[in-house]
Design a protein around this motif. Sequence first.
Motif, PDB file in Angstrom:
ATOM      1  N   ASN A 104      -7.143   5.388 -11.133  1.00 13.20           N
ATOM      2  CA  ASN A 104      -7.214   6.114  -9.862  1.00 13.20           C
ATOM      3  C   ASN A 104      -6.466   7.436 -10.033  1.00 13.20           C
ATOM      4  O   ASN A 104      -5.243   7.510  -9.839  1.00 13.20           O
ATOM      5  CB  ASN A 104      -6.591   5.270  -8.746  1.00 13.20           C
ATOM      6  N   ALA A 108      -4.654   8.833  -6.884  1.00  9.32           N
ATOM      7  CA  ALA A 108      -3.402   8.142  -6.574  1.00  9.32           C
ATOM      8  C   ALA A 108      -2.283   8.598  -7.502  1.00  9.32           C
ATOM      9  O   ALA A 108      -1.138   8.795  -7.070  1.00  9.32           O
ATOM     10  CB  ALA A 108      -3.602   6.631  -6.691  1.00  9.32           C
ATOM     11  N   PHE A 137       4.532   2.423  -1.717  1.00  7.69           N
ATOM     12  CA  PHE A 137       3.122   2.170  -1.408  1.00  7.69           C
ATOM     13  C   PHE A 137       2.196   3.021  -2.282  1.00  7.69           C
ATOM     14  O   PHE A 137       1.090   2.573  -2.629  1.00  7.69           O
ATOM     15  CB  PHE A 137       2.860   2.419   0.076  1.00  7.69           C
ATOM     16  N   GLU A 138       2.624   4.217  -2.639  1.00 12.61           N
ATOM     17  CA  GLU A 138       1.812   5.025  -3.547  1.00 12.61           C
ATOM     18  C   GLU A 138       1.746   4.386  -4.929  1.00 12.61           C
ATOM     19  O   GLU A 138       0.700   4.431  -5.589  1.00 12.61           O
ATOM     20  CB  GLU A 138       2.388   6.443  -3.638  1.00 12.61           C
ATOM     21  N   ARG A 143       1.921   1.172  -5.532  1.00 15.61           N
ATOM     22  CA  ARG A 143       0.982   0.054  -5.398  1.00 15.61           C
ATOM     23  C   ARG A 143      -0.457   0.545  -5.516  1.00 15.61           C
ATOM     24  O   ARG A 143      -1.312  -0.100  -6.114  1.00 15.61           O
ATOM     25  CB  ARG A 143       1.165  -0.642  -4.051  1.00 15.61           C
ATOM     26  N   TRP A 144      -0.731   1.700  -4.905  1.00 12.01           N
ATOM     27  CA  TRP A 144      -2.069   2.290  -4.969  1.00 12.01           C
ATOM     28  C   TRP A 144      -2.411   2.685  -6.404  1.00 12.01           C
ATOM     29  O   TRP A 144      -3.527   2.481  -6.870  1.00 12.01           O
ATOM     30  CB  TRP A 144      -2.122   3.486  -4.026  1.00 12.01           C
ATOM     31  N   VAL A 145      -1.438   3.267  -7.114  1.00 14.90           N
ATOM     32  CA  VAL A 145      -1.666   3.662  -8.507  1.00 14.90           C
ATOM     33  C   VAL A 145      -1.983   2.445  -9.365  1.00 14.90           C
ATOM     34  O   VAL A 145      -2.891   2.473 -10.212  1.00 14.90           O
ATOM     35  CB  VAL A 145      -0.422   4.396  -9.061  1.00 14.90           C
ATOM     36  N   GLY A 153      -3.247  -0.439  -8.478  1.00 11.24           N
ATOM     37  CA  GLY A 153      -4.439  -1.176  -8.107  1.00 11.24           C
ATOM     38  C   GLY A 153      -4.160  -2.658  -7.940  1.00 11.24           C
ATOM     39  O   GLY A 153      -3.232  -3.064  -7.244  1.00 11.24           O
ATOM     40  N   ASP A 154      -4.988  -3.493  -8.598  1.00 12.90           N
ATOM     41  CA  ASP A 154      -4.810  -4.947  -8.509  1.00 12.90           C
ATOM     42  C   ASP A 154      -3.463  -5.391  -9.046  1.00 12.90           C
ATOM     43  O   ASP A 154      -2.872  -6.365  -8.575  1.00 12.90           O
ATOM     44  CB  ASP A 154      -5.925  -5.662  -9.283  1.00 12.90           C
ATOM     45  N   GLY A 194      -0.793  -3.942  -8.683  1.00 17.98           N
ATOM     46  CA  GLY A 194       0.275  -3.566  -7.760  1.00 17.98           C
ATOM     47  C   GLY A 194       0.900  -4.747  -7.050  1.00 17.98           C
ATOM     48  O   GLY A 194       1.978  -4.626  -6.473  1.00 17.98           O
TER      49      GLY A 194
END
Length: 391
Positions: free
Chosen positions: A30, A33, A362-363, A365-367, A369-370, A372
């Motif tokens: 991502n 992200a 939270f960013e 976690r987004w980076v 992905g699964d 996270g």
Amino acid sequence: MLDLRRRAFDVVAAAVTNAPAPGKEPEPVNVLAIVLFMLTLITAGAGFILFDYAFQVVKILTIVEDLPSDYDLAPAYEPDAEVESEGENGSPPTYRDDEHEDTEEVPTTPKVAPGLYLGGSPNKYITSSFRQTIRYLRHEAGFFSAWRGFNVNIVYSIAASCANGIFISMFPFPFGKYIAGVLVMVAVSPLSLVHTHVVLAPPTKETWFGRLSRLPFRSIVHTLPAALLVAVTGQLTYALPDIMVKAFVPQLAFDTPPPPSNDNPYQSMLTPLQCLAIYSVFLACHVFLFIPAMIILYRVQASVYAPTEEAIIPFERTGPQTVVRAWTSYTLEGKKRLLRLYVRVMPLVWLAAFTVGTVLFFELRWVMGDKGRALDVILHQWLRNQHGRAP
């Protein structure tokens, strides 16, 4: 806490480097992200560094500022004069000292403390508040004046880091790092002295190195006891909590592997009450030992500021002060201004740090992905350790 941090990084590393399950496509990277996370990290880091340094500059000025006995507390120009921002025909407003310009008479009117007109009150100090101090600095020395001396501060940090590496190698035994820390702060104290003088000086084309080269050796020697006091109290502030951690958690707890996953893997870590005790000792040492020592250091350094030089704030020029004199001459009003500075600024810093930390969590976690979800596992286990159960 060290054990928790080490295991947390291990979990994240394992989650990121894990190969995808057989038959499952690898998750695409991502890019958006990652870019957003890096921008947030860099922006927040730069913002905290610049704000922390501006706070340091304001803190030095707040500690040093006094109103000498030969200064008048009235505004810099007559408030009842019928001029707004300019005199007649666009000329500057008439200052009280200007009336003696063309006479040979020595003026008997006391000197006017610079910048007091900004407060709008005859009894207001320049450093009455963080915002007013920044306004005054920008009015007197330009927009970037809140970061005056930033270059010498960088040199100070680099020199301290290099000296720390040398001294630590000389004291390899336990707690040798604290002895090294004391020696480091004493060794780089001339740079600290120059930094304080750069903060106090009005705008000038002279570099910090030029100021250092003409600094009298006796001034450096005179400030060494105050530098030693700050070094000892600073190292003591960190040594006492370190001793408490080693007393609460045996070293074996950091070396042994965690128990089975169905048990609490962090049961050997500190309890909330132990954490509170450690933080209370740290805070008490910082407030009652380190901050008074820091006040003494800045006032002793300001006392050896050359009497022939202008200063951007008014303060007593009574000559070099001893450690005892620097503390006893610090008035109750000065202590109140410093306390107000901490009380007003620090809660905002803590709130900003909490907000940025939450956004970065939270960013990240987004980076990831699964993967996270590994961060959720870490947070779950930390809460379980602190409260006995996770919500």
